[in-house]
Scaffold this motif. Structure first.
Motif, PDB file in Angstrom:
ATOM      1  N   GLU A   1       0.845  -1.187   0.000  1.00 31.74           N
ATOM      2  CA  GLU A   1       0.000   0.000   0.000  1.00 31.74           C
ATOM      3  C   GLU A   1       0.886   1.244   0.000  1.00 31.74           C
ATOM      4  O   GLU A   1       2.091   1.173   0.266  1.00 31.74           O
ATOM      5  N   ASP A   2       0.263   2.405  -0.290  1.00 38.37           N
ATOM      6  CA  ASP A   2       1.025   3.657  -0.265  1.00 38.37           C
ATOM      7  C   ASP A   2       1.579   3.932   1.124  1.00 38.37           C
ATOM      8  O   ASP A   2       2.666   4.475   1.280  1.00 38.37           O
ATOM      9  N   PHE A   3       0.792   3.575   2.139  1.00 35.63           N
ATOM     10  CA  PHE A   3       1.234   3.795   3.513  1.00 35.63           C
ATOM     11  C   PHE A   3       0.904   2.554   4.335  1.00 35.63           C
ATOM     12  O   PHE A   3      -0.216   2.057   4.303  1.00 35.63           O
ATOM     13  N   SER A   4       1.911   2.034   5.017  1.00 36.34           N
ATOM     14  CA  SER A   4       1.684   0.925   5.940  1.00 36.34           C
ATOM     15  C   SER A   4       2.713   1.025   7.051  1.00 36.34           C
ATOM     16  O   SER A   4       3.763   1.664   6.893  1.00 36.34           O
ATOM     17  N   PHE A   5       2.399   0.397   8.164  1.00 34.00           N
ATOM     18  CA  PHE A   5       3.301   0.436   9.314  1.00 34.00           C
ATOM     19  C   PHE A   5       3.578  -0.988   9.745  1.00 34.00           C
ATOM     20  O   PHE A   5       2.662  -1.790   9.914  1.00 34.00           O
ATOM     21  N   ASN A   6       4.854  -1.319   9.916  1.00 31.91           N
ATOM     22  CA  ASN A   6       5.215  -2.648  10.379  1.00 31.91           C
ATOM     23  C   ASN A   6       6.600  -2.602  10.995  1.00 31.91           C
ATOM     24  O   ASN A   6       7.388  -1.694  10.711  1.00 31.91           O
ATOM     25  N   LEU A   7       6.902  -3.562  11.848  1.00 27.30           N
ATOM     26  CA  LEU A   7       8.216  -3.662  12.452  1.00 27.30           C
ATOM     27  C   LEU A   7       9.124  -4.510  11.576  1.00 27.30           C
ATOM     28  O   LEU A   7       8.662  -5.250  10.712  1.00 27.30           O
TER      29      LEU A   7
ATOM     30  N   MET B   1       3.721   3.986  18.360  1.00 30.14           N
ATOM     31  CA  MET B   1       2.956   5.004  17.642  1.00 30.14           C
ATOM     32  C   MET B   1       1.500   4.948  18.125  1.00 30.14           C
ATOM     33  O   MET B   1       0.713   4.131  17.630  1.00 30.14           O
ATOM     34  N   PRO B   2       1.122   5.769  19.105  1.00 32.61           N
ATOM     35  CA  PRO B   2      -0.199   5.679  19.732  1.00 32.61           C
ATOM     36  C   PRO B   2      -1.376   5.819  18.766  1.00 32.61           C
ATOM     37  O   PRO B   2      -2.475   5.369  19.066  1.00 32.61           O
ATOM     38  N   ALA B   3      -1.183   6.440  17.610  1.00 31.30           N
ATOM     39  CA  ALA B   3      -2.283   6.566  16.650  1.00 31.30           C
ATOM     40  C   ALA B   3      -2.644   5.218  16.037  1.00 31.30           C
ATOM     41  O   ALA B   3      -3.687   5.075  15.399  1.00 31.30           O
ATOM     42  N   ILE B   4      -1.789   4.228  16.234  1.00 37.18           N
ATOM     43  CA  ILE B   4      -2.015   2.886  15.700  1.00 37.18           C
ATOM     44  C   ILE B   4      -2.457   1.964  16.836  1.00 37.18           C
ATOM     45  O   ILE B   4      -1.955   2.048  17.951  1.00 37.18           O
ATOM     46  N   SER B   5      -3.409   1.091  16.539  1.00 37.34           N
ATOM     47  CA  SER B   5      -3.848   0.080  17.498  1.00 37.34           C
ATOM     48  C   SER B   5      -3.236  -1.258  17.120  1.00 37.34           C
ATOM     49  O   SER B   5      -3.389  -1.712  15.981  1.00 37.34           O
TER      50      SER B   5
ATOM     51  N   PRO C   1      -8.027   2.837   7.611  1.00 34.18           N
ATOM     52  CA  PRO C   1      -7.650   2.813   6.198  1.00 34.18           C
ATOM     53  C   PRO C   1      -8.653   3.532   5.321  1.00 34.18           C
ATOM     54  O   PRO C   1      -9.708   3.968   5.776  1.00 34.18           O
ATOM     55  N   ARG C   2      -8.287   3.649   4.050  1.00 29.44           N
ATOM     56  CA  ARG C   2      -9.218   4.260   3.099  1.00 29.44           C
ATOM     57  C   ARG C   2     -10.351   3.306   2.749  1.00 29.44           C
ATOM     58  O   ARG C   2     -11.428   3.732   2.373  1.00 29.44           O
ATOM     59  N   ASN C   3     -10.109   2.003   2.830  1.00 30.36           N
ATOM     60  CA  ASN C   3     -11.174   1.067   2.503  1.00 30.36           C
ATOM     61  C   ASN C   3     -12.116   0.893   3.693  1.00 30.36           C
ATOM     62  O   ASN C   3     -11.959   1.540   4.729  1.00 30.36           O
ATOM     63  N   SER C   4     -13.068   0.014   3.574  1.00 32.86           N
ATOM     64  CA  SER C   4     -14.141  -0.087   4.564  1.00 32.86           C
ATOM     65  C   SER C   4     -13.862  -1.100   5.665  1.00 32.86           C
ATOM     66  O   SER C   4     -14.712  -1.340   6.518  1.00 32.86           O
ATOM     67  N   ILE C   5     -12.680  -1.712   5.682  1.00 35.62           N
ATOM     68  CA  ILE C   5     -12.413  -2.734   6.687  1.00 35.62           C
ATOM     69  C   ILE C   5     -12.355  -2.109   8.077  1.00 35.62           C
ATOM     70  O   ILE C   5     -11.808  -1.024   8.271  1.00 35.62           O
ATOM     71  N   THR C   6     -12.935  -2.795   9.047  1.00 38.01           N
ATOM     72  CA  THR C   6     -12.988  -2.281  10.415  1.00 38.01           C
ATOM     73  C   THR C   6     -11.997  -3.021  11.299  1.00 38.01           C
ATOM     74  O   THR C   6     -11.478  -4.077  10.934  1.00 38.01           O
TER      75      THR C   6
END
Length: 285
Positions: A133-139, A204-208, A231-236
């Motif tokens: 994706e354009d933006f993703s977060f991972n260790l 990163m507190p903005a991430i769960s 995300p931009r999509n509808s996944i919850t």
């Protein structure tokens, strides 16, 4: 000089035999692995109560063999130790088996995920799968953090054996102190009952972080975590949690775990027992 047995190993008599250089090397690697920042030879000498010249001789060998990386302010452990650990059969089996499951999960949720295990009193990331994706977060593999600072740590601690929990508890309580220890224990108990843990990322507190346990035939061996952001999509977040639990269930079955949904909870925590009381019983037999 110690005699050698038929297998070629040194047999110690009387006082235990110690390989001095090996012992120094292991002490240095352990000290650097537990440090949040590089350590100079002088700082290592101070921590290990050894002469600086002994530290320098040993670090020269470790640098030459690729176990250390030189930094401006000292030394850091290189990725070679992690690579060696990953090549050990049990860990290699876990990583290799998890890859297809992680790939499928990432394709479903468009978020990255990472697999972690406990090493001493820390959580170590051993495998990751990034979302395209354009933006993703991972260790990254090799990332280490205190066990009590993550959702994955709460999940693993909550499902560990009595003996392991007792050993980990004494260290965590010393590190955290009263309230933080109680909060971690409560999160672990909740994760034990629910089968997952969701909490703000410590990095990163903005991430769960959404974490669920991975089992083999002997019990919990690690946790799979999805760093979730809106995300931009509808996944919850609930969609991700459900798909993550389903992934961990099928991965655990492939690793040899019996087919029941989650480990049997034999009793609920006693309200009068206090947090040091351990309520989960699981055999390693």
């Amino acid at each position: 000089m110690p005699k050698s047995n038929e297998n070629g190993f040194a047999a110690a008599r009387g006082s235990s035999f110690r390989a001095g250089s090996l012992e120094k090397g292991l002490e240095i690697l352990e000290a650097l692995a537990q440090s949040d920042s590089p350590l100079s030879a002088a700082k290592l000498a101070e921590r290990l109560s050894r002469p600086v010249k002994d530290i320098l001789k040993t670090t020269d060998v470790l640098l030459e063999r690729g176990y250390l990386r030189p930094q401006e302010d000292g030394f850091q452990v290189s990725s070679k130790m992690l690579n060696l650990a990953q090549s050990a059969f049990p860990l290699r089996t876990l990583i290799d088996t998890a890859q297809s499951h992680m790939c499928r999960l990432v394709g479903q949720i468009a978020h990255g995920c990472h697999l972690s295990v406990v090493s001493d009193y820390e959580l170590v990331t051993i495998s990751t799968f990034d979302a395209q994706e354009d933006f993703s977060f991972n260790l990254k593999p090799g990332f280490r953090c205190p066990l009590a600072s993550s959702a994955a740590g709460a999940v693993i601690f909550g499902l560990e054996t009595l003996d392991t929990r007792a050993r980990l508890s004494s260290h965590i309580k010393r590190e955290l102190g009263g309230k933080a220890w109680h909060d971690f224990y409560d999160a672990a108990e909740a994760a034990r009952v629910a089968g997952h843990c969701i909490q703000p990322s410590d990095i990163m507190p903005a991430i769960s972080d959404i974490a669920a346990p991975v089992f083999d035939d002997k019990g919990v061996i690690g946790a799979l975590t999805v760093p979730f952001f809106k995300p931009r999509n509808s996944i919850t977040i609930d969609d991700v949690r459900r798909l993550l639990e389903d992934t961990c269930h099928h991965l655990s079955l492939e690793l040899g775990r019996p087919g029941d949904p989650l480990p049997q909870r034999l009793q609920q925590p006693s309200p009068n027992a206090g947090r040091p009381t351990l309520t989960l019983v699981r055999s390693n037999a």
